[in-house]
Design a protein around this motif. Structure first.
Motif, PDB file in Angstrom:
ATOM      1  N   TRP A 316       0.810  -1.215   0.000  1.00  0.00           N
ATOM      2  CA  TRP A 316       0.000   0.000   0.000  1.00  0.00           C
ATOM      3  C   TRP A 316       0.846   1.269   0.000  1.00  0.00           C
ATOM      4  O   TRP A 316       0.460   2.291  -0.557  1.00  0.00           O
ATOM      5  CB  TRP A 316      -0.926  -0.028   1.215  1.00  0.00           C
ATOM      6  N   LYS A 317       2.021   1.245   0.626  1.00  0.00           N
ATOM      7  CA  LYS A 317       2.856   2.440   0.740  1.00  0.00           C
ATOM      8  C   LYS A 317       3.701   2.691  -0.505  1.00  0.00           C
ATOM      9  O   LYS A 317       4.430   3.668  -0.575  1.00  0.00           O
ATOM     10  CB  LYS A 317       3.766   2.309   1.968  1.00  0.00           C
ATOM     11  N   ASN A 318       3.606   1.840  -1.484  1.00  0.00           N
ATOM     12  CA  ASN A 318       4.383   1.983  -2.709  1.00  0.00           C
ATOM     13  C   ASN A 318       3.728   3.010  -3.629  1.00  0.00           C
ATOM     14  O   ASN A 318       2.517   2.998  -3.843  1.00  0.00           O
ATOM     15  CB  ASN A 318       4.437   0.608  -3.412  1.00  0.00           C
ATOM     16  N   ILE A 319       4.544   3.939  -4.203  1.00  0.00           N
ATOM     17  CA  ILE A 319       4.002   4.964  -5.113  1.00  0.00           C
ATOM     18  C   ILE A 319       3.420   4.317  -6.364  1.00  0.00           C
ATOM     19  O   ILE A 319       2.379   4.730  -6.881  1.00  0.00           O
ATOM     20  CB  ILE A 319       5.114   5.972  -5.511  1.00  0.00           C
ATOM     21  N   MET A 320       4.096   3.265  -6.870  1.00  0.00           N
ATOM     22  CA  MET A 320       3.619   2.568  -8.058  1.00  0.00           C
ATOM     23  C   MET A 320       2.234   1.970  -7.822  1.00  0.00           C
ATOM     24  O   MET A 320       1.393   1.944  -8.719  1.00  0.00           O
ATOM     25  CB  MET A 320       4.597   1.457  -8.448  1.00  0.00           C
ATOM     26  N   MET A 321       2.007   1.516  -6.598  1.00  0.00           N
ATOM     27  CA  MET A 321       0.698   0.944  -6.280  1.00  0.00           C
ATOM     28  C   MET A 321      -0.389   2.019  -6.322  1.00  0.00           C
ATOM     29  O   MET A 321      -1.496   1.783  -6.808  1.00  0.00           O
ATOM     30  CB  MET A 321       0.747   0.282  -4.897  1.00  0.00           C
ATOM     31  N   ASN A 322      -0.070   3.223  -5.862  1.00  0.00           N
ATOM     32  CA  ASN A 322      -1.046   4.314  -5.912  1.00  0.00           C
ATOM     33  C   ASN A 322      -1.370   4.702  -7.353  1.00  0.00           C
ATOM     34  O   ASN A 322      -2.533   4.977  -7.694  1.00  0.00           O
ATOM     35  CB  ASN A 322      -0.519   5.530  -5.145  1.00  0.00           C
ATOM     36  N   ILE A 323      -0.341   4.716  -8.205  1.00  0.00           N
ATOM     37  CA  ILE A 323      -0.566   4.995  -9.630  1.00  0.00           C
ATOM     38  C   ILE A 323      -1.466   3.923 -10.239  1.00  0.00           C
ATOM     39  O   ILE A 323      -2.411   4.212 -10.977  1.00  0.00           O
ATOM     40  CB  ILE A 323       0.779   5.064 -10.390  1.00  0.00           C
ATOM     41  N   TYR A 324      -1.172   2.661  -9.882  1.00  0.00           N
ATOM     42  CA  TYR A 324      -1.974   1.564 -10.428  1.00  0.00           C
ATOM     43  C   TYR A 324      -3.435   1.673 -10.001  1.00  0.00           C
ATOM     44  O   TYR A 324      -4.346   1.468 -10.803  1.00  0.00           O
ATOM     45  CB  TYR A 324      -1.403   0.217  -9.970  1.00  0.00           C
ATOM     46  N   LEU A 325      -3.668   2.020  -8.739  1.00  0.00           N
ATOM     47  CA  LEU A 325      -5.042   2.113  -8.245  1.00  0.00           C
ATOM     48  C   LEU A 325      -5.805   3.259  -8.913  1.00  0.00           C
ATOM     49  O   LEU A 325      -7.012   3.154  -9.161  1.00  0.00           O
ATOM     50  CB  LEU A 325      -5.050   2.278  -6.721  1.00  0.00           C
ATOM     51  N   MET A 326      -5.099   4.353  -9.240  1.00  0.00           N
ATOM     52  CA  MET A 326      -5.742   5.445  -9.975  1.00  0.00           C
ATOM     53  C   MET A 326      -6.153   5.000 -11.374  1.00  0.00           C
ATOM     54  O   MET A 326      -7.277   5.251 -11.832  1.00  0.00           O
ATOM     55  CB  MET A 326      -4.792   6.646 -10.063  1.00  0.00           C
ATOM     56  N   LEU A 327      -5.231   4.311 -12.071  1.00  0.00           N
ATOM     57  CA  LEU A 327      -5.545   3.800 -13.411  1.00  0.00           C
ATOM     58  C   LEU A 327      -6.669   2.778 -13.348  1.00  0.00           C
ATOM     59  O   LEU A 327      -7.543   2.733 -14.222  1.00  0.00           O
ATOM     60  CB  LEU A 327      -4.291   3.167 -14.037  1.00  0.00           C
TER      61      LEU A 327
END
Length: 345
Positions: A316-327
């Protein structure tokens, strides 16, 4: 890939070669662009392991065969027309030469029944190269196919692509092969949308590229290559699980999701043109692709599926994961957003 200056150079050449192909005003210019594209993609494929080297060799041999047919046909056509004719009126001048050119372009794009190299090559690549092969490498051949539409020949290729793309994915356990047969199925829809107008297949291609990127982004992040890894490796929480499988269903074209929009537009065109038999085959075969997507989702959507919530914070704390969740949010709710904007306008 992006830490290697040589690979950045080859990616730049890859992009420029596609621009050369789609902006060429003769078949020889288009052939040159396709050749530069091939020679820039081969070094990107080689990943210092046996599988990728074998895949690059298979890709090179197949594309060279298609390029040689394209070059031979182009020279034959120019010779018959005193080296003065370009894209215009090719089919009216010589049907056999135009069919040979179309055959070579279909082989380059991986359309069935010229698709036999595609699953084997994909199986040897990493996810980033697979994404390039499924999306960017199809721009040049598809753009050239749109200049040369031979209805009877393309109809057979569309039907075989949709049928093979649907049935071929049923017995696959490799995620890369699953994405390959899904790509072949989508190629059939793209070729069908070419009969409508130029913008419809480009719209379909852009939606397909976005949805493929969305899935492969996650597969690459967690290094997932087989179906059993989906349940044993990382699906420790509900958010990741639902975002992944809703993206899969969106790629399959299930109506509430973004992936339904290009299929909707193509079905609308087929209905207006009274091609109901073709439309029925395409919808039935797409339901089969949805079946093997749902087969993946079914276990994960069950309420009694085992989950470990304690492992959730690692991702959850990964920036890439936040980008993925937005997409993923746009992929899941994009149809509602676009419909709402349409009614506001």
């Amino acid at each position: 890939m992006f830490n290697n200056s040589a690979k950045i150079l080859f990616i730049f050449i890859l992009m420029m070669s596609t621009m050369i192909t789609i902006s060429a005003n003769s078949w020889l210019g288009a052939w040159m662009g396709l050749e530069i594209n091939l020679l820039s993609f081969i070094p990107l494929m080689s990943d210092n392991n046996l599988m990728s080297n074998e895949a690059s060799l298979k890709y090179f041999l197949t594309q060279t065969l298609a390029s040689s047919i394209l070059l031979f046909s182009s020279i034959m056509y120019l010779y018959k027309n005193n080296f003065m004719s370009f894209f215009n009126n090719l089919y009216n001048d010589n049907k056999y030469i135009s069919m040979m050119i179309l055959l070579s372009l279909l082989m380059k794009s991986g359309t069935a029944p010229f698709h036999f190299w595609f699953p084997n090559v994909m199986e040897g690549l990493n996810w980033m190269n697979s994404l390039i092969l499924m999306t960017w490498q199809k721009i040049g051949p598809l753009m050239l196919i749109s200049y040369l539409i031979i209805k009877t020949m393309l109809m057979w290729c569309i039907m075989s692509s949709i049928i093979i793309g649907s049935l071929g994915g049923l017995n696959q356990t490799s995620l890369r092969k699953l994405m390959t047969f899904s790509s072949i199925n989508h190629l059939g829809w793209m070729l069908m949308s070419m009969f409508s107008n130029e913008s419809l297949w480009i719209t379909y291609f852009l939606f397909y590229s976005f949805l493929s990127f969305n899935l492969i982004f996650l597969f690459n992040m967690f290094k997932l290559f087989h179906i059993n890894q989906l349940f044993s490796m990382f699906l420790f929480n509900k958010y990741l699980k639902f975002s992944l499988f809703l993206n899969l269903l969106s790629l399959g074209g299930l109506p509430p999701f973004l992936g339904f929009i290009p299929k909707w537009l193509t079905i609308q065109y087929l209905t207006f043109n009274n091609q109901l038999f073709m439309m029925s085959i395409m919808i039935i075969m797409t339901l089969i692709t949805l079946y093997f997507y749902l087969r993946l989702c079914y276990t994960a959507f069950m309420l009694n599926y085992y989950e470990n919530n304690w492992n959730f914070n690692i991702y959850w704390k990964n920036i890439m994961m936040n980008i993925y969740l937005m997409l993923s949010f746009f992929s899941t709710f994009g149809l509602f957003i676009i419909s709402f904007m349409f009614y506001l306008i």
